[in-house]
Design a protein around this motif. Structure first.
Motif, PDB file in Angstrom:
ATOM      1  N   LYS A  82       0.611  -1.212   0.087  1.00 46.90           N
ATOM      2  CA  LYS A  82      -0.165  -0.023  -0.051  1.00 46.90           C
ATOM      3  C   LYS A  82       0.920   1.234  -0.068  1.00 46.90           C
ATOM      4  O   LYS A  82       0.608   2.283  -0.498  1.00 46.90           O
ATOM      5  N   TRP A  83       2.197   1.134   0.430  1.00 48.98           N
ATOM      6  CA  TRP A  83       2.837   2.221   0.884  1.00 48.98           C
ATOM      7  C   TRP A  83       4.134   2.438  -0.214  1.00 48.98           C
ATOM      8  O   TRP A  83       4.690   3.503  -0.196  1.00 48.98           O
ATOM      9  N   ARG A  84       4.573   1.245  -0.767  1.00 54.97           N
ATOM     10  CA  ARG A  84       5.693   1.301  -1.494  1.00 54.97           C
ATOM     11  C   ARG A  84       5.931   2.482  -2.733  1.00 54.97           C
ATOM     12  O   ARG A  84       6.908   2.958  -2.811  1.00 54.97           O
ATOM     13  N   ASP A  85       4.606   2.724  -3.368  1.00 56.60           N
ATOM     14  CA  ASP A  85       4.812   3.501  -4.291  1.00 56.60           C
ATOM     15  C   ASP A  85       4.572   5.030  -3.834  1.00 56.60           C
ATOM     16  O   ASP A  85       4.801   5.902  -4.584  1.00 56.60           O
ATOM     17  N   LYS A  86       4.328   5.290  -2.588  1.00 54.31           N
ATOM     18  CA  LYS A  86       4.443   6.551  -2.141  1.00 54.31           C
ATOM     19  C   LYS A  86       5.898   6.980  -1.855  1.00 54.31           C
ATOM     20  O   LYS A  86       5.983   8.158  -1.376  1.00 54.31           O
ATOM     21  N   ILE A  87       6.716   6.058  -1.205  1.00 52.50           N
ATOM     22  CA  ILE A  87       7.966   6.281  -0.731  1.00 52.50           C
ATOM     23  C   ILE A  87       8.979   6.219  -1.738  1.00 52.50           C
ATOM     24  O   ILE A  87       9.116   5.426  -2.579  1.00 52.50           O
ATOM     25  N   VAL A  88       9.859   7.332  -1.650  1.00 51.10           N
ATOM     26  CA  VAL A  88      10.982   7.363  -2.628  1.00 51.10           C
ATOM     27  C   VAL A  88      12.246   6.755  -2.149  1.00 51.10           C
ATOM     28  O   VAL A  88      12.812   5.998  -2.800  1.00 51.10           O
ATOM     29  N   THR A  89      12.706   7.194  -0.859  1.00 53.04           N
ATOM     30  CA  THR A  89      13.844   6.634  -0.234  1.00 53.04           C
ATOM     31  C   THR A  89      13.315   6.200   1.364  1.00 53.04           C
ATOM     32  O   THR A  89      12.671   7.011   2.125  1.00 53.04           O
ATOM     33  N   THR A  90      13.639   4.983   1.616  1.00 56.79           N
ATOM     34  CA  THR A  90      13.088   4.347   2.875  1.00 56.79           C
ATOM     35  C   THR A  90      13.470   5.245   3.991  1.00 56.79           C
ATOM     36  O   THR A  90      14.648   5.734   4.112  1.00 56.79           O
ATOM     37  N   PRO A  91      12.510   5.718   4.819  1.00 61.32           N
ATOM     38  CA  PRO A  91      13.126   6.525   6.150  1.00 61.32           C
ATOM     39  C   PRO A  91      13.738   5.745   6.956  1.00 61.32           C
ATOM     40  O   PRO A  91      13.753   4.447   6.893  1.00 61.32           O
ATOM     41  N   GLN A  92      14.429   6.492   7.709  1.00 53.99           N
ATOM     42  CA  GLN A  92      15.413   5.613   8.635  1.00 53.99           C
ATOM     43  C   GLN A  92      15.862   6.778   9.665  1.00 53.99           C
ATOM     44  O   GLN A  92      15.843   8.121   9.462  1.00 53.99           O
ATOM     45  N   VAL A  93      16.395   6.472  10.655  1.00 56.30           N
ATOM     46  CA  VAL A  93      17.247   7.330  11.624  1.00 56.30           C
ATOM     47  C   VAL A  93      18.459   7.968  11.163  1.00 56.30           C
ATOM     48  O   VAL A  93      19.044   7.529  10.565  1.00 56.30           O
ATOM     49  N   LEU A  94      18.115   9.413  11.327  1.00 62.08           N
ATOM     50  CA  LEU A  94      19.325  10.267  10.982  1.00 62.08           C
ATOM     51  C   LEU A  94      20.362  10.391  12.316  1.00 62.08           C
ATOM     52  O   LEU A  94      21.437  10.360  11.970  1.00 62.08           O
TER      53      LEU A  94
END
Length: 292
Positions: A246-258
């Motif tokens: 459901k979400w993969r097409d909305k995400i460009v780069t996987t969020p992660q801890v900065l």
């Protein structure tokens, strides 16, 4: 009464006033004693009526042609994506330009038709145009804000700062851009309030949906928490979200801890970042909060 019906009523009233003015001009030229005779009416229709009808028909054809061909022409021009611009972004820009050009074209067609009809009624349009010039000089100082708004609107469109459908912060107002023309920008905020912002008042325009948007989220954990474990859990949830159908097409780069962002009064703030499709940052952050 909706906006479309309102504009039709206004245009109908304007047309009626113009028609009444033309009748008055004709009566003044021909004389009321002769204009009411059958012969005079027939002569007027043959000499002027047919030409005036042709003028209105040509104006209607031009307006129909502009409605039919201008949108497709602009969409074809915008078909080649600009570097870094998505297809959706190009469509937004095309729709914005169509709205502006249609408004300008409609005004020009109406003005030219009126001038041609006045000329056909033997009204000299030279003094009218000269009068516009004198009036323009007379009100120049009073219209300086209007001129400033129009010039600012031209640069907004040329530089593609924001489009209809974008979320932007303009003149300390944040909301969805519903309308742009050369004079003003119309925003609707999250409370549903509509803001009309003159383009000349816009010093800084912040676009929340240009090219891509970004997840920028802080998660607070208690003091004493194993930070390595907390970071691994957060990154795992982020990867799970990015892999969700459901979400993969909305995400460009996987969020992660900065990073560990700050030491708060009641906990340690861990910052999460990642790039998503335009306008998807709020939904993505909400889903991350829910899953965490």
């Amino acid at each position: 009464m909706d906006a479309a019906a309102y504009f039709w009523v206004v245009e109908g009233i304007a047309f009626a006033l113009v028609a009444a003015s033309m009748v008055a001009i004709t009566l003044s030229n021909e004389g009321t004693s002769t204009i009411l005779t059958t012969e005079t009416v027939e002569r007027w229709l043959l000499e002027h009526g047919t030409r005036i009808l042709v003028i209105f028909l040509v104006g209607a054809v031009l307006w129909y042609a502009m409605q039919k061909f201008l949108p497709s022409l602009i969409h074809r021009t915008m078909a080649r994506p600009i570097k870094g611009e998505s297809k959706q972004g190009m469509k937004k820009r095309a729709d914005t330009l169509i709205g502006v050009f249609m408004g300008i074209g409609k005004a020009l067609i109406f003005l030219i038709m009126i001038l041609l009809v006045l000329s056909e009624l033997n009204v000299s349009i030279g003094p009218i145009l000269a009068g516009f010039g004198i009036a323009g000089i007379a009100v120049g100082f009073g219209a300086q804000y209007l001129i400033r708004d129009i010039i600012a609107g031209i640069f907004i469109l040329m530089e593609n700062q924001y489009r209809v459908g974008d979320v932007a912060r303009i003149a300390d107002m944040t909301g969805l851009v519903e309308q742009i023309n050369l004079r003003k920008t119309v925003l609707r905020d999250l409370d549903g309030i509509v803001h009309h912002v003159p383009n000349g008042e816009i010093k800084v325009a912040s676009n929340y949906s240009r090219h891509f948007s970004r997840v920028n989220l802080n998660i607070s954990v208690a003091y004493g928490t194993d930070l390595d474990y907390a970071i691994s859990v957060i990154n795992s949830v982020c990867r799970e979200l990015a892999g969700d159908e459901k979400w993969r097409d909305k995400i460009v780069t996987t969020p992660q801890v900065l990073r560990v962002d700050s030491l708060g009064d009641s906990g340690i703030d861990i910052k999460i970042t990642g790039d998503v499709k335009p306008l998807e940052q709020w939904a993505t952050m909400g889903e991350l909060r829910l899953r965490l």
